[in-house]
Design a protein around this motif. Structure first.
Motif, PDB file in Angstrom:
ATOM      1  N   LYS A 155       7.707  30.179 -26.560  1.00 32.98           N
ATOM      2  CA  LYS A 155       8.393  29.703 -25.366  1.00 32.98           C
ATOM      3  C   LYS A 155       7.685  30.277 -24.152  1.00 32.98           C
ATOM      4  CE  LYS A 155      12.909  28.420 -26.879  1.00 32.98           C
ATOM      5  NZ  LYS A 155      14.309  28.745 -27.010  1.00 32.98           N
ATOM      6  N   LEU A 156       7.506  29.448 -23.156  1.00 37.90           N
ATOM      7  CA  LEU A 156       6.792  29.875 -21.956  1.00 37.90           C
ATOM      8  C   LEU A 156       7.488  31.053 -21.291  1.00 37.90           C
ATOM      9  CD1 LEU A 156       4.206  29.115 -20.743  1.00 37.90           C
ATOM     10  CD2 LEU A 156       5.333  27.432 -19.342  1.00 37.90           C
ATOM     11  N   ASN A 157       8.813  31.042 -21.326  1.00 40.93           N
ATOM     12  CA  ASN A 157       9.584  32.140 -20.741  1.00 40.93           C
ATOM     13  C   ASN A 157       9.207  33.477 -21.392  1.00 40.93           C
ATOM     14  OD1 ASN A 157      11.523  33.347 -19.103  1.00 40.93           O
ATOM     15  ND2 ASN A 157      13.124  33.054 -20.632  1.00 40.93           N
ATOM     16  N   ALA A 178       3.640  38.831 -20.398  1.00 39.63           N
ATOM     17  CA  ALA A 178       2.521  39.036 -19.472  1.00 39.63           C
ATOM     18  C   ALA A 178       2.931  39.958 -18.318  1.00 39.63           C
ATOM     19  CB  ALA A 178       2.046  37.691 -18.924  1.00 39.63           C
ATOM     20  N   GLN A 179       4.197  40.359 -18.318  1.00 41.45           N
ATOM     21  CA  GLN A 179       4.755  41.277 -17.317  1.00 41.45           C
ATOM     22  C   GLN A 179       4.516  40.784 -15.893  1.00 41.45           C
ATOM     23  OE1 GLN A 179       3.117  45.091 -18.548  1.00 41.45           O
ATOM     24  NE2 GLN A 179       4.916  45.440 -19.815  1.00 41.45           N
ATOM     25  N   LEU A 180       4.793  39.489 -15.687  1.00 38.73           N
ATOM     26  CA  LEU A 180       4.674  38.927 -14.348  1.00 38.73           C
ATOM     27  C   LEU A 180       5.934  39.242 -13.551  1.00 38.73           C
ATOM     28  CD1 LEU A 180       3.232  35.379 -15.114  1.00 38.73           C
ATOM     29  CD2 LEU A 180       2.002  37.437 -14.474  1.00 38.73           C
ATOM     30  N   LYS A 187       6.247  34.535 -11.742  1.00 37.97           N
ATOM     31  CA  LYS A 187       6.810  33.588 -12.714  1.00 37.97           C
ATOM     32  C   LYS A 187       7.216  32.294 -12.026  1.00 37.97           C
ATOM     33  CE  LYS A 187       8.987  36.075 -16.528  1.00 37.97           C
ATOM     34  NZ  LYS A 187      10.268  36.358 -17.162  1.00 37.97           N
ATOM     35  N   ASP A 188       7.889  32.441 -10.881  1.00 44.27           N
ATOM     36  CA  ASP A 188       8.381  31.264 -10.161  1.00 44.27           C
ATOM     37  C   ASP A 188       7.247  30.361  -9.696  1.00 44.27           C
ATOM     38  OD1 ASP A 188      10.947  32.134 -10.566  1.00 44.27           O
ATOM     39  OD2 ASP A 188      11.218  32.936  -8.547  1.00 44.27           O
TER      40      ASP A 188
END
Length: 124
Positions: free
Chosen positions: A70-72, A78-80, A85-86
């Motif tokens: 899942k992309l989430n 990736a600790q964004l 993320k947005d």
């Protein structure tokens, strides 16, 4: 907002920068490990491609992994930051993600020894 990328398009300006689109014949490319470069097997994608923000429920098969993610979860790992993320965008062929822009390719669309035509996407 979804932006359409047609086969003959050469570049696309969007909020995250500029994506340069090149179609290359076999042998005229070299493997890149840069997250800002996507080398796609043109026979595995269909135009028009779409550029859009990622959304809940999106998933892809990250290059180097054999299962979907899942992309989430991928973005979390990736600790964004929330802001990063947005801003994350994806390029899709139909409803399948081919590239998380500036992050990771989907291995289903990556080039192989059998690839004859390559679509090169470069984020600048």
């Amino acid at each position: 907002a979804t932006t359409v990328i047609e086969a003959e398009q050469k570049e696309l300006v969007f909020e995250g920068g500029l994506i340069v689109v090149k179609q290359i014949s076999a042998g005229n490319w070299s493997i890149s490990t840069s997250p800002n470069i996507a080398l796609l097997d043109q026979s595995k994608i269909s135009f028009p491609l779409t550029l859009r923000k990622w959304k809940t429920g999106d998933y892809f098969y990250p290059l180097g992994m054999n299962k979907k993610k899942k992309l989430n979860h991928f973005l979390g790992a990736a600790q964004l930051s929330r802001a990063e993320k947005d801003k994350t965008t994806v390029i899709a062929s139909g409803d399948r993600i081919v590239w998380v822009v500036g992050q990771r390719l989907d291995h289903r669309f990556s080039i192989t020894n059998q690839t004859s035509n390559v679509l090169l996407l470069t984020l600048q």
